[in-house]
Design a protein around this motif. Structure first.
Motif, PDB file in Angstrom:
ATOM      1  N   UNK A  44       0.878  -1.342   0.030  1.00 15.05           N
ATOM      2  CA  UNK A  44      -0.197  -0.101  -0.004  1.00 15.05           C
ATOM      3  C   UNK A  44       0.916   1.247   0.124  1.00 15.05           C
ATOM      4  N   UNK A  45       0.741   2.010  -0.870  1.00 12.94           N
ATOM      5  CA  UNK A  45       1.620   3.321  -0.908  1.00 12.94           C
ATOM      6  C   UNK A  45       0.945   4.313   0.204  1.00 12.94           C
ATOM      7  N   UNK A  46       1.743   5.425   0.303  1.00  7.54           N
ATOM      8  CA  UNK A  46       1.356   6.329   1.178  1.00  7.54           C
ATOM      9  C   UNK A  46       0.243   7.241   0.720  1.00  7.54           C
ATOM     10  N   UNK A  47      -0.014   6.990  -0.576  1.00  5.92           N
ATOM     11  CA  UNK A  47      -1.412   7.558  -1.235  1.00  5.92           C
ATOM     12  C   UNK A  47      -2.279   6.916  -1.063  1.00  5.92           C
ATOM     13  N   UNK A  48      -2.055   5.544  -0.594  1.00  4.46           N
ATOM     14  CA  UNK A  48      -3.415   4.693  -0.471  1.00  4.46           C
ATOM     15  C   UNK A  48      -3.659   3.739  -1.492  1.00  4.46           C
ATOM     16  N   UNK A  49      -2.852   3.780  -2.458  1.00  2.00           N
ATOM     17  CA  UNK A  49      -2.915   2.648  -3.528  1.00  2.00           C
ATOM     18  C   UNK A  49      -2.287   1.296  -3.282  1.00  2.00           C
ATOM     19  N   UNK A  50      -3.137   0.264  -3.746  1.00  4.19           N
ATOM     20  CA  UNK A  50      -2.644  -0.991  -3.650  1.00  4.19           C
ATOM     21  C   UNK A  50      -2.169  -1.618  -4.727  1.00  4.19           C
ATOM     22  N   UNK A  51      -0.956  -2.230  -4.855  1.00  5.70           N
ATOM     23  CA  UNK A  51      -0.375  -2.630  -5.856  1.00  5.70           C
ATOM     24  C   UNK A  51       0.521  -3.875  -5.442  1.00  5.70           C
ATOM     25  N   UNK A  52       0.931  -4.771  -6.402  1.00  8.85           N
ATOM     26  CA  UNK A  52       1.949  -5.927  -6.322  1.00  8.85           C
ATOM     27  C   UNK A  52       3.207  -5.448  -6.874  1.00  8.85           C
ATOM     28  N   UNK A  53       4.282  -5.795  -5.965  1.00 11.02           N
ATOM     29  CA  UNK A  53       5.802  -5.305  -6.459  1.00 11.02           C
ATOM     30  C   UNK A  53       5.992  -6.272  -7.453  1.00 11.02           C
ATOM     31  N   UNK A  74       8.982   5.676  -5.633  1.00 12.34           N
ATOM     32  CA  UNK A  74      10.251   5.978  -4.585  1.00 12.34           C
ATOM     33  C   UNK A  74      10.095   4.887  -3.429  1.00 12.34           C
ATOM     34  N   UNK A  75      11.067   4.304  -3.117  1.00  8.22           N
ATOM     35  CA  UNK A  75      11.006   3.377  -1.951  1.00  8.22           C
ATOM     36  C   UNK A  75      10.214   4.096  -0.668  1.00  8.22           C
ATOM     37  N   UNK A  76      10.448   5.397  -0.662  1.00  9.01           N
ATOM     38  CA  UNK A  76       9.924   5.874   0.652  1.00  9.01           C
ATOM     39  C   UNK A  76       8.260   6.075   0.337  1.00  9.01           C
ATOM     40  N   UNK A  77       7.891   5.968  -0.596  1.00  8.59           N
ATOM     41  CA  UNK A  77       6.432   5.965  -1.030  1.00  8.59           C
ATOM     42  C   UNK A  77       5.597   4.908  -0.537  1.00  8.59           C
ATOM     43  N   UNK A  79       3.887   2.627   1.874  1.00  9.38           N
ATOM     44  CA  UNK A  79       3.544   2.797   3.341  1.00  9.38           C
ATOM     45  C   UNK A  79       3.407   1.632   4.149  1.00  9.38           C
ATOM     46  N   UNK A  80       3.125   0.463   3.241  1.00  5.74           N
ATOM     47  CA  UNK A  80       3.079  -0.867   4.091  1.00  5.74           C
ATOM     48  C   UNK A  80       3.310  -1.651   3.238  1.00  5.74           C
ATOM     49  N   UNK A  81       3.940  -3.060   3.747  1.00  6.71           N
ATOM     50  CA  UNK A  81       4.190  -4.037   3.130  1.00  6.71           C
ATOM     51  C   UNK A  81       2.960  -5.110   3.692  1.00  6.71           C
ATOM     52  N   UNK A  82       2.061  -5.525   2.764  1.00  9.32           N
ATOM     53  CA  UNK A  82       0.963  -6.486   3.274  1.00  9.32           C
ATOM     54  C   UNK A  82       1.267  -7.771   3.022  1.00  9.32           C
ATOM     55  N   UNK A  83       0.651  -8.931   4.057  1.00  8.56           N
ATOM     56  CA  UNK A  83       0.560 -10.016   3.875  1.00  8.56           C
ATOM     57  C   UNK A  83      -0.212 -10.561   2.734  1.00  8.56           C
TER      58      UNK A  83
END
Length: 173
Positions: A44-53, A74-77, A79-83
Motif C-alpha cells: 500500500x503506498x502512502x497515497x492509499x494505492x494497492x499494488x503488487x511489487x 520511490x521506496x519511501x512512498x 506505506x506498508x508491505x501487506x501479507x
C-alpha cells in the motif's frame, strides 16, 4: 540555583529524548520493511494505492497496479508491505478464514428451507406455487373488469346528480 528551578528543564529534556527515540525506532522499522520487499508481495503506498511489487531497485520500486499498468515509485512512498491474506482480502475480497464462514447467512434462503431428507421432496415443494392471497389475473379478470365498470357507472351517476342540482343564486342572476 535551586533544584526546583532545574526540574522543569530536566523533565523537558527527558521528554524530548523519549519522543525522538520512539520516532527513530518507527523510522528504522519502516526502513527495514521497505528493504525486505520482494517481487510478488502486495503493498500500500502512502497515497492509499494497492499494488503488487514487480521489481525492487536501490531507491525505486516498480509496481503492477493492474493489467498493463506499471508504475515507478520511490521506496519511501511505500506505506506498508501487506501479507498475502491481507492483500487478497482488501484488493480481491477473498477471505481465507474458514472458521468465519460457518456463521455467515447465505445469500438466498434455499438452505434454510431444505430438509435433510434425500428423497427429493424438498425440491418438489420448491417448484409448487405458493398462495399469497393474491387473485390470479387470468382467473379473476372478468370480476376485475365488472368491478371497474360498476365504479365508472357510479361515478357517472354521481356526476349527473350534481349537474341536475341547481344553486339558488344561479337562478337569480
Amino acid at each position: 540555583m535551586n533544584a526546583y528551578t532545574l526540574l522543569p528543564f530536566i523533565v523537558l529534556i527527558a521528554a524530548m529524548f523519549l519522543m525522538t527515540r520512539s520516532a527513530k525506532k518507527k523510522q528504522q522499522q519502516a526502513a527495514n520493511m521497505r528493504n525486505e520487499m520482494q517481487p510478488g508481495s502486495g503493498v500500500r503506498t502512502i497515497g492509499g494505492m494497492y499494488a503488487t511489487v514487480k521489481e525492487v531497485n536501490e531507491d525505486t520500486v516498480l509496481l503492477d497496479a493492474g493489467p498493463g499498468v506499471d508504475l515507478l515509485f520511490a521506496k519511501n512512498a511505500i506505506g506498508a508491505v501487506l501479507t498475502d491474506e491481507e492483500y487478497n482480502r482488501i484488493v480481491h475480497g477473498i477471505e481465507h478464514d474458514l472458521k468465519s464462514d460457518a456463521g455467515l447467512v447465505p445469500d438466498d434462503a434455499s438452505s434454510l428451507t431444505e430438509s435433510d431428507e434425500s428423497d427429493g421432496s424438498a425440491a418438489a415443494t420448491a417448484d409448487d406455487k405458493i398462495d399469497l392471497g393474491k387473485k390470479d389475473s387470468a382467473e379473476h379478470g372478468a370480476d376485475a373488469i365488472q368491478a371497474a365498470e360498476d365504479k365508472a357507472a357510479a361515478a357517472e351517476a354521481k356526476a349527473e346528480d350534481e349537474s341536475k342540482k341547481t344553486d339558488g343564486d344561479s337562478d337569480a342572476k
